[in-house]
Structure formats: C-alpha cells, structure tokens
Design an enzyme around this catalytic site. Structure first.
Site, PDB file in Angstrom:
ATOM      1  N   ASP A   1       0.844  -1.197   0.000  1.00 43.59           N
ATOM      2  CA  ASP A   1       0.000   0.000   0.000  1.00 43.59           C
ATOM      3  C   ASP A   1       0.879   1.245   0.000  1.00 43.59           C
ATOM      4  O   ASP A   1       2.047   1.205   0.420  1.00 43.59           O
ATOM      5  CB  ASP A   1      -0.885   0.034   1.250  1.00 43.59           C
TER       6      ASP A   1
HETATM    7  N1  URA Z   1      -1.255  -5.908   3.821  1.00 40.07           N
HETATM    8  C1  URA Z   1      -1.733  -4.649   3.857  1.00 40.07           C
HETATM    9  O1  URA Z   1      -2.752  -4.360   4.469  1.00 40.07           O
HETATM   10  N2  URA Z   1      -1.033  -3.699   3.195  1.00 40.07           N
HETATM   11  C2  URA Z   1       0.107  -3.953   2.534  1.00 40.07           C
HETATM   12  O2  URA Z   1       0.692  -3.047   1.960  1.00 40.07           O
HETATM   13  C3  URA Z   1       0.585  -5.273   2.514  1.00 40.07           C
HETATM   14  C4  URA Z   1      -0.119  -6.234   3.164  1.00 40.07           C
END
Ligand code: URA
Length: 262
Positions: free
Chosen positions: A110
């Site tokens: 993310d």
């Molecule tokens: N899980 C999440 O919630 N975000 C990420 O970036 C990776 C795994």
C-alpha cells in the site's frame, strides 16, 4: 563452447540495451564506435551471447543484461506501480540506468506501507513469486492501535474471515513488544490490504505496517528507507529455488503457535 540458443544479433542486443534504435545501432557499428570484446564490430548481424561477450560504445561498457532484480526499502507515500498521474511511484526511486530496464514491482505494498519490495523486468519470475501456488511467506511488522489479544493466535491459525467473506490461509503472529501493540505476522497471500483487513476483522487497527521478509529474503538492515540495490546472485538463486519446490502451506504447530520446520 557458446550456447547457440543464447546467440543473438548484435543490433538486437544493443538496441535492447537502449543505446539506440536498431537503425541507430547499425550506424554506430558502421562508424566503428562499437567494440565486442577486443575487436571493433563490423557486422550488425553477427551473433553473440549478451551474457558472455562484452560490448562497448566509444570504449564504455554497455549493460546488455536482459533482466534486473532489485530490492527496495519502500518508504511511505509511493505507489507500487510503474506510473501514476497523481503522485510518486516506486519507479521514481530508481536511477535512470535501472529505470531503463522497465522493471515493475513484484506484487504491491500500500502507499502507506514501508519495507521490502522487489522489482524486476523478469515477468516469469515475477508471476511465480506473486502466485498463491508457491505459498511464499510474507512477513510484516505491524503497530496496532490496541494490544494483541491472546485469542488472536488461534483465530489467525484457523484463518481470519475478511469483510468480503474470504477465509484467509493460516497466519502466524508473534507479539514483539511488552505492551502487545507490536506484532510480526507471517502470511502466504497478498490480497488487497490483507494485513490491515485481518486486524480489522479482529476488531483492531493497523497504525503502521512494514514488510520485513519476502520468501527467503529479509529486508536488508543496511538499506535505509528509499534505498535499493541489485539482488546478489545468491539471493536471486534463493528466490528461484523458492518457486521451484512444490507448494508448501505454512506448517504450524498449533500447540506451540510456531512455524513447524520439520
Ligand atoms: N497488507 C496490507 O494491508 N497492506 C500492505 O501493503 C501489505 C499487506
């Protein structure tokens, strides 16, 4: 002996290395500006092995490798994408000489997640590494709003049911801090916002997330946020091995709540 299957035309090798179009490369050869090993090249159709032979433009070594493999410590604020109209992407963190290979991220983190992100232009390896088939472990360090509760371990092992009714594969959690708000979570999938949604399903909230492991690789301690380097040969080999073996789901010793390595 040269491996004939690896022999490619000189103009193709050099055009792929982005020193110019095939037409421009031919002009460079004609002008005597290209050397292969110890000899000035004269035939643009001559065949060479891009990994065995050495190619020079005006005396400077040309990087003719087909693939690159990078490991990045992704900072917050960057999208795991190759381009975006609205904000910075992880490719912006790379030097032009690495951008020239057109690498793309192996899976996604993310925008606000930090940590280990691989980038490569090797589509075959990329595909394997993100396929659920090989059960590649992804290890995250999460800061939680509320302390992890004792029952989390069992629920995670059973498989958390997400907001869209998807039941996650077993996951392993270890509490890292005394106040219980820092945990390490090992999962084998990469669903959208997976870690955040898993803790939401447990009634908690992830405040900060960092990926610290991907398959056989750990986030290198000497890479500051935003820094990256090429994978070492042995690291690449470990990754290749990880997608060669038959898929192995997380083997968990339920009594002990730990990875069963036997
Ligand atoms: N899980 C999440 O919630 N975000 C990420 O970036 C990776 C795994």
């Amino acid at each position: 002996m040269s491996d004939l299957s690896k022999m490619e035309r000189l103009d193709k090798i050099l055009a792929n290395a982005k020193i110019g179009s095939r037409k421009e490369v031919r002009l460079l050869i004609k002008a005597g500006r290209i050397r292969v090993d110890d000899e000035i090249a004269t035939d643009h159709g001559a065949r060479y092995d891009r990994e065995q032979n050495k190619f020079y433009l005006d005396g400077a070594l040309v990087d003719t490798r087909e693939f690159i493999y990078l490991i990045l410590n992704k900072p917050e604020g960057y999208l795991s994408a190759t381009e975006d109209a609205y904000g910075p992407v992880v490719i912006d963190l790379l030097q032009l000489k690495h951008q020239a290979f057109d690498p793309f991220p192996v899976g996604r983190l993310d925008k606000d997640t930090k940590g280990l992100l691989l980038l490569t232009n090797d589509g075959v390896l990329n595909h394997k590494l993100i396929s659920p088939r090989w059960h590649i472990n992804k290890v995250y360090r999460a800061k939680l709003r509320d302390p992890a509760e004792e029952n989390y371990h069992k629920k995670l092992l059973k498989g958390i049911v997400l907001d869209d009714d998807y039941r996650c594969l077993p996951a392993l959690m270890e509490v890292l801090s005394e106040d219980g708000t820092e945990v390490e979570l090992t999962i084998q999938e990469g669903k959208f916002h997976q870690v955040k949604r898993m803790f939401e399903a447990l009634g908690n909230k992830v405040l900060d997330l960092t990926r610290i492991g991907f398959g056989p690789l750990d986030l290198p301690k000497d890479l500051a946020l935003g820094e990256y380097r090429e994978l070492r040969d042995e690291e690449l080999e470990l990754l290749r091995q990880a997608v060669k073996k038959k898929a192995e789901p997380l083997k968990i010793d339920e009594e002990e709540n730990k990875l069963n390595t036997k």
